[in-house]
Design a protein around this motif. Sequence first.
Motif, mmCIF file in Angstrom:
data_model
loop_
_atom_site.group_PDB
_atom_site.id
_atom_site.type_symbol
_atom_site.label_atom_id
_atom_site.label_comp_id
_atom_site.label_asym_id
_atom_site.label_seq_id
_atom_site.Cartn_x
_atom_site.Cartn_y
_atom_site.Cartn_z
ATOM 1 N N LYS A 75 0.816 -1.212 0.000
ATOM 2 C CA LYS A 75 0.000 0.000 0.000
ATOM 3 C C LYS A 75 0.859 1.276 0.000
ATOM 4 O O LYS A 75 0.487 2.276 -0.601
ATOM 5 C CB LYS A 75 -0.956 -0.005 1.208
ATOM 6 C CG LYS A 75 -2.007 -1.117 1.115
ATOM 7 C CD LYS A 75 -3.095 -0.987 2.168
ATOM 8 C CE LYS A 75 -2.684 -1.441 3.555
ATOM 9 N NZ LYS A 75 -2.421 -2.907 3.671
ATOM 10 N N THR A 76 2.005 1.237 0.678
ATOM 11 C CA THR A 76 2.836 2.435 0.798
ATOM 12 C C THR A 76 3.207 3.017 -0.577
ATOM 13 O O THR A 76 3.066 4.218 -0.812
ATOM 14 C CB THR A 76 4.132 2.119 1.578
ATOM 15 O OG1 THR A 76 3.783 1.317 2.703
ATOM 16 C CG2 THR A 76 4.817 3.389 2.048
ATOM 17 N N LEU A 113 5.228 3.731 12.207
ATOM 18 C CA LEU A 113 4.737 3.654 10.836
ATOM 19 C C LEU A 113 5.092 4.931 10.070
ATOM 20 O O LEU A 113 5.475 4.876 8.897
ATOM 21 C CB LEU A 113 3.224 3.408 10.831
ATOM 22 C CG LEU A 113 2.626 3.205 9.452
ATOM 23 C CD1 LEU A 113 3.210 1.988 8.765
ATOM 24 C CD2 LEU A 113 1.103 3.062 9.542
ATOM 25 N N ASP A 188 -3.050 6.551 6.170
ATOM 26 C CA ASP A 188 -2.643 5.153 6.129
ATOM 27 C C ASP A 188 -3.153 4.447 7.387
ATOM 28 O O ASP A 188 -3.274 5.066 8.440
ATOM 29 C CB ASP A 188 -1.114 5.051 6.028
ATOM 30 C CG ASP A 188 -0.658 3.636 5.704
ATOM 31 O OD1 ASP A 188 -1.492 2.839 5.229
ATOM 32 O OD2 ASP A 188 0.539 3.332 5.916
ATOM 33 N N GLU A 189 -3.441 3.174 7.251
ATOM 34 C CA GLU A 189 -3.978 2.380 8.371
ATOM 35 C C GLU A 189 -5.117 3.129 9.059
ATOM 36 O O GLU A 189 -5.121 3.343 10.278
ATOM 37 C CB GLU A 189 -2.851 1.987 9.336
ATOM 38 C CG GLU A 189 -1.768 1.195 8.601
ATOM 39 C CD GLU A 189 -0.946 0.261 9.476
ATOM 40 O OE1 GLU A 189 -1.152 0.238 10.695
ATOM 41 O OE2 GLU A 189 -0.098 -0.458 8.905
#
Length: 247
Positions: A75-76, A113, A188-189
Amino acid sequence: EAQHSKLREKYHILVEGDDIPPPINSFTDMKIPSVMVKHLKSKGIVDPTPIQIQGIPTAFAGRDMIGIAFTGSGKTLAFCMPLIMFALEEETKLPFERGEGPVGIILCPSRELATQTYENMMAWTAALHEGGFPALNTLLCIGGISMAEQSHVFNKGLHVVVATPGRLMDLLEKKRFNLESCKYLCMDEADRMIDLGFEEDVRTIMSFFKHQRQTLLFSATMPRKIQDFAQQSLIKPILVNVGRAGA
Ligand code: ADP
Ligand code: MG
């Protein structure tokens, strides 16, 4: 169109939304510079993963997006590469001066993260710079790291901020920089972000944007809370869901 559906089926990519950009299953065919494709290859990143196949073209098209894919699915890169290309485009049009920017924010639920994502950004922007593209400045904005330590980042304007919500809000309220030219926001997340109670902070951060923004939300799971949040904060989003959600 039938071909696009076939490709999505092959990679177990489920999509929802209007005017969904075609999936692209090769980095070479995406709007990614060849030096970048080469760099990725040298790191063992040869073929895009399903979330990248559908997510990168979607983000490149400027669309709001909800990306659901299991941990470790890449995903990054899916949300960093479109932001990097956007920042390069802006920098090429008109080089950033001191005090200008950022054009994009990446929000992460933890310092760890954020640090990892920042390190990815640094590696990718450095590879592009070595390949002749303008240098991009990225700021890591987490508790325990002072702005003074990173003051060099502000010298020629700031392109990207990778942050935890609380720390970013704090700096925005202290007017260390502003989001007046910011047009890209990635969470993100997002599931963890909401579970950790960052929802209000994220809303406050959104209120600092002055321009219409592209909003992307990435998560390993899609609980009700994420759906509600997305409905309130995203505009005509495209949902990209890569199955096998083991989470
Ligand atoms: P996620 O955020 O979805 O959990 P990451 O973005 O952290 O996943 O990526 C997990 C690992 O996979 C990283 O080591 C990353 O370098 C690697 N990776 C990313 N994209 C690819 C790809 N297309 N091919 C091979 N490895 C990849
Ligand atoms: Mg991740």
